[in-house]
Design a protein around this motif. Structure first.
Motif, short mmCIF file in Angstrom:
data_model
loop_
_atom_site.label_atom_id
_atom_site.label_comp_id
_atom_site.label_asym_id
_atom_site.label_seq_id
_atom_site.Cartn_x
_atom_site.Cartn_y
_atom_site.Cartn_z
N ASP A 1 -1.27 4.74 1.38
CA ASP A 1 -1.48 3.63 0.90
C ASP A 1 -0.47 2.28 1.50
OD1 ASP A 1 -1.62 1.32 -0.76
OD2 ASP A 1 -1.01 1.88 -2.42
N LEU A 2 -0.39 2.27 3.00
CA LEU A 2 0.05 0.51 3.61
C LEU A 2 -0.72 -0.79 3.61
CD1 LEU A 2 0.80 3.22 6.46
CD2 LEU A 2 2.32 2.89 4.56
N ARG A 3 0.88 -1.25 3.46
CA ARG A 3 0.06 -2.73 3.99
C ARG A 3 -0.05 -2.64 5.09
NH1 ARG A 3 5.20 -4.34 2.90
NH2 ARG A 3 6.68 -4.53 5.31
N THR A 4 0.26 -1.93 6.62
CA THR A 4 -0.19 -2.16 7.60
C THR A 4 -1.17 -1.68 7.65
OG1 THR A 4 2.04 -2.49 7.78
CG2 THR A 4 0.33 -2.00 10.27
N LYS A 5 -2.58 -2.17 8.51
CA LYS A 5 -3.44 -1.45 8.79
C LYS A 5 -3.40 0.16 10.31
CE LYS A 5 -7.80 -1.94 10.83
NZ LYS A 5 -8.98 -2.73 12.37
N ILE A 6 -3.49 0.82 9.86
CA ILE A 6 -3.17 2.41 10.05
C ILE A 6 -4.64 2.94 10.68
CG2 ILE A 6 -3.11 4.17 8.36
CD1 ILE A 6 -0.54 5.04 9.70
N VAL A 7 -4.10 3.11 12.74
CA VAL A 7 -5.59 3.91 13.32
C VAL A 7 -5.54 5.03 13.88
CG1 VAL A 7 -6.78 1.12 12.80
CG2 VAL A 7 -5.70 2.03 14.93
N PRO A 8 -5.76 6.03 14.08
CA PRO A 8 -6.28 7.19 14.57
C PRO A 8 -6.20 6.78 16.66
CG PRO A 8 -8.26 7.07 14.08
CD PRO A 8 -7.55 6.28 13.56
N ALA A 9 -4.87 7.19 17.04
CA ALA A 9 -5.31 6.95 18.53
C ALA A 9 -6.37 7.56 19.18
CB ALA A 9 -3.93 7.41 19.22
#
Length: 258
Positions: A230-238
């Protein structure tokens, strides 16, 4: 970075990924970040001294039909300051203080750029992968034996960020949250995600990135743990997986030396 009007930038550069177990290389088409020929892997010599590794790198390079002008980018598992290794992870400690660029230049006779392995992989994700066309601050974090990091700001690499070694709650971050720790302590995805949550929360509060990209072998299981964060930053896989180091090293070498 040269900006000679009479010189076109190279279409191909050569990337080499030096690791503790293997030395891998391939020519890279800079238009799309794809390998221009099949990758070659030779086991890392033991002991992995500078002379032995440089000789193996030359074998990899010589097995391809490369023009003499093709620049070479080399990733290395260390902090690299102006071509010189300041540390050594999973390679012989005699590398510390060694000029990686000079050692590889002497064995290959070519122009060489040396770069930290996580930096190379992160840069590749910005040019060709999960962070392509993202403006602002991109943080690429590789979860593996340790935690590697690359910080790229508006397309420019800020080299040698060692964000796996942030001290969080009295611990070196990677000693709690690396993928190897999940294996060693037999953590399930939810337990590991709690540790990653703590780590990424600290990192996003320090750097306020526009995007976080998660790499390393475990990124192929991203659906098991990224949705738990649960982050405010978008987080995606490489996206580039094992090719990232070679591709990023080649692209950085072309920019610096092409």
């Amino acid at each position: 970075m040269s900006d000679h009007k009479h010189k076109k930038s190279p279409e191909t550069a050569f990337g080499i990924d030096i690791g503790g177990s293997g030395i891998k290389g391939a020519p890279v088409s800079l238009k799309d970040g794809e390998f221009a020929a099949d990758r070659l892997r030779i086991p890392t010599p033991q002991p992995s001294t500078p002379d032995a590794v440089a000789e193996t790198v030359a074998k990899v390079v010589d097995s391809f039909d490369l023009g003499k002008e093709v620049p070479i980018g080399v990733t290395f598992p260390a902090v690299i300051l102006h071509g010189v290794a300041q540390s050594a992870a999973n390679v012989d400690k005699s590398w510390i203080g060694t000029d990686v660029e000079k050692a590889v230049h002497q064995s290959t006779g070519r122009k060489v750029l040396a770069v930290n392995d996580a930096d190379a992989a992160g840069y590749a994700e910005v040019l060709y992968g999960a962070a392509k066309d993202v403006d602002g601050v991109v943080l690429v974090v590789t979860l593996g034996t340790g935690i590697g990091s690359a910080l790229i700001v508006d397309g420019h690499l800020v080299p040698n960020t060692e964000l796996g070694h942030l001290e969080i709650d009295g611990h070196d971050a990677e000693s709690r949250a690396a993928e190897s720790v999940r294996d060693r302590e037999d953590l399930d995805w939810a337990q590991w995600a709690e540790r990653l949550q703590r780590y990424f929360t600290v990192v996003e509060n320090l750097f306020w990135p526009d995007l976080i990209v998660v790499g390393g072998g475990v990124s192929k299981h991203h659906s098991d743990f990224l949705p738990l964060l649960d982050l405010r930053t978008k987080i995606v896989p490489a996206q580039l997986r094992n090719a990232a180091g070679i591709v990023g090293a080649a692209a950085l070498a072309a920019e610096a030396l092409g």
